[in-house]
Enzyme design. Structure first.
Site, short mmCIF file in Angstrom:
data_model
loop_
_atom_site.label_atom_id
_atom_site.label_comp_id
_atom_site.label_asym_id
_atom_site.label_seq_id
_atom_site.Cartn_x
_atom_site.Cartn_y
_atom_site.Cartn_z
N HIS A 1 2.57 5.46 -15.67
CA HIS A 1 1.55 5.23 -15.38
C HIS A 1 0.46 3.92 -16.29
CE1 HIS A 1 -2.00 8.08 -14.55
NE2 HIS A 1 -1.89 8.18 -15.49
N CYS B 1 8.24 -24.02 4.03
CA CYS B 1 7.87 -22.92 3.16
C CYS B 1 7.25 -23.94 1.54
CB CYS B 1 9.17 -22.27 2.84
SG CYS B 1 9.25 -20.84 1.41
#
Length: 462
Positions: free
Chosen positions: A439, A46
């Protein structure tokens, strides 16, 4: 073999990749006396040959694409080309920094780290560097290597594995990639961003075939738009050198030619010649067989990571290693729900998912008991700002929990954390719908999808 009988560790770990070092760190944290044996570099595939360096290449490719496309944002910039030496320098600096940090962690937890090639010599010992390391328990975590096919020799010259591709000293003018899974599509994406002409050959009928079919189709559409070519549904037959590159022939006689061939058909376990079978460890096709608590059929031996037939993901290795350490320390442990593990393919656009596919849900619950909803990112403000297309698809058991979240679009890998909670906590659409999402964010798209599934869509049609 010298036997240091004065030291018997609580846990001897063979392999210092994700699963092995996670077990070492957690075991030491819980008071176990741990020895960790690794023949190469701490961190394993990894850190050195997989997740981290490939994502660095992909980010460099993203920067290249942004430079080419800057005019659409009103920014004047020019793309002059790829400095591959500079890309590798950046990649290697990322890896080096993480490597040093990991070495410091292992040292700080007082783990006995032994560098050398180990071999299981009994159910409670590993031989390394002429020494026999004894333990009350042994954890096998020897990982995986790139696979090939019979008759297809990976030579590192024109026929490459992912290991070779990560250190390639040039951007190939053209490349054939054998395999349309995670490794294949990530390299296809990076090389295309660097300017290569790329063709993927996948024997199954879709790219990223383990994902929901809708995600595969969305990725295929995006790749066509990017000019990444692919041939699906026909298997590889042979490869041969040409004057200037490689020619690949498929089972139907179709041929492709390119400068290099990248073999990206997956990874196989590293288990041969390590003494596993001699000590009676049950195996299948090179994999070590384990139960849900990562126990082998030998009482004193466990196994984790790519060596066992579970998902080949670093974060799965972490979880499995931690599970073993906690079990040996006497803590109550819970088996891993592999359907609840988040999966991300970091190509452009990204593919992310958690839970089961719509097809699997219908198989388990019946077609009439499954509801699927697609939320198009065209309705998401931040995705519009980023100029990314894609969808979030939810799979729900009718009148019940969401059992699958499947996402395609730039940065969707960053949204899979909440998706994981939704699946693993068996959330109802109405429960997610009542949460307020910031948002404008892409994360908001997950909330909007659940609003729609709960029967009260906001920025989407009924």
């Amino acid at each position: 073999m010298a036997n240091d009988a004065s030291t018997v560790f609580d846990l001897v770990i063979l392999g210092g990749g994700s699963g092995g070092y996670a077990a070492a760190l957690r075991g030491a944290q819980l008071g176990l006396d741990v020895a960790l044996i690794e023949k190469n570099k701490l961190g394993g595939t990894c850190l050195h040959n997989g997740c981290i360096p490939t994502k660095a290449l992909l980010h460099a490719g993203e920067i290249a694409d942004q430079a080419r496309e800057s005019a659409q944002f009103g920014v004047k910039a020019s793309f002059e080309g790829i400095d591959i030496a500079g890309v590798h320098k950046y990649k290697d600096e990322v890896v080096s920094g993480l490597y040093k940090g990991l070495q410091g962690l292992v040292a700080s937890r007082k783990v006995t780290y032994i560098e050398g090639e180990g071999r299981l010599s009994s159910p409670t010992s590993v031989d390394v560097n002429g020494r026999r390391v004894q333990g009350r328990h042994v954890l096998l975590a020897t990982g995986s290597v790139p696979k090939s096919l019979p008759g297809l020799e990976i030579d590192g010259n024109r026929i490459l594995s992912s290991d070779h591709a990560l250190v390639l000293d040039r951007v190939p003018e053209s490349a054939i990639i054998l395999g349309g899974g995670v490794i294949g599509v990530e390299f296809a994406s990076a090389w295309k961003s660097f300017g290569a002409d790329v063709t993927i050959v996948e024997g199954l009928k879709h790219l990223v075939p383990v994902e929901d079919e809708n995600s595969s189709k969305l990725l295929e559409r995006a790749f066509r738009k990017r000019g990444i070519k692919f041939n699906l549904g026909t298997f590889f037959q042979s490869a041969e050198y040409t004057e200037n590159g490689v020619k690949v022939t498929l089972a139907d006689g179709k041929t492709f030619e390119a400068e290099v061939l990248l073999v990206a058909i997956g990874r196989g376990p590293v288990s041969q010649g390590l003494g596993y079978e001699e000590q009676g460890v049950a195996m299948d096709r090179g994999y070590v067989l384990v139960d849900e608590y990562m126990r082998t059929n030998v009482e004193t031996i466990s196994a984790v990571g790519d060596l066992v037939p579970t998902l080949q993901l670093a974060h799965v290795g972490f979880a499995e290693g931690i599970l073993v350490a906690e079990r040996l320390a006497g803590l109550k442990t819970v088996p891993i729900d592999y359907d609840g593990v988040p999966k991300v393919t970091y190509c452009h656009p990204e593919v992310a998912s958690v839970g089961i596919t719509e097809a699997k849900a219908k198989e388990l619950y019946g077609a009439d008991k499954v509801v699927a909803l697609k939320y198009n990112l065209a309705g998401n403000g931040k995705s519009k700002i980023l100029k990314t297309a894609g969808e979030i698809k939810l799979v729900q058991v009718k009148d019940g929990a969401v059992v699958g979240v499947h996402m395609v679009g730039d940065r969707m890998g960053e949204q899979v954390g909440e998706a994981q909670l939704i699946y693993n906590w068996e959330a109802l659409p109405a429960e997610v719908a009542q949460l307020i999402h910031a948002h404008p964010t892409q994360n908001e798209a997950l909330g909007e999808a659940h609003l729609a599934l709960a029967g009260k869509p906001l920025h989407s049609h009924d």
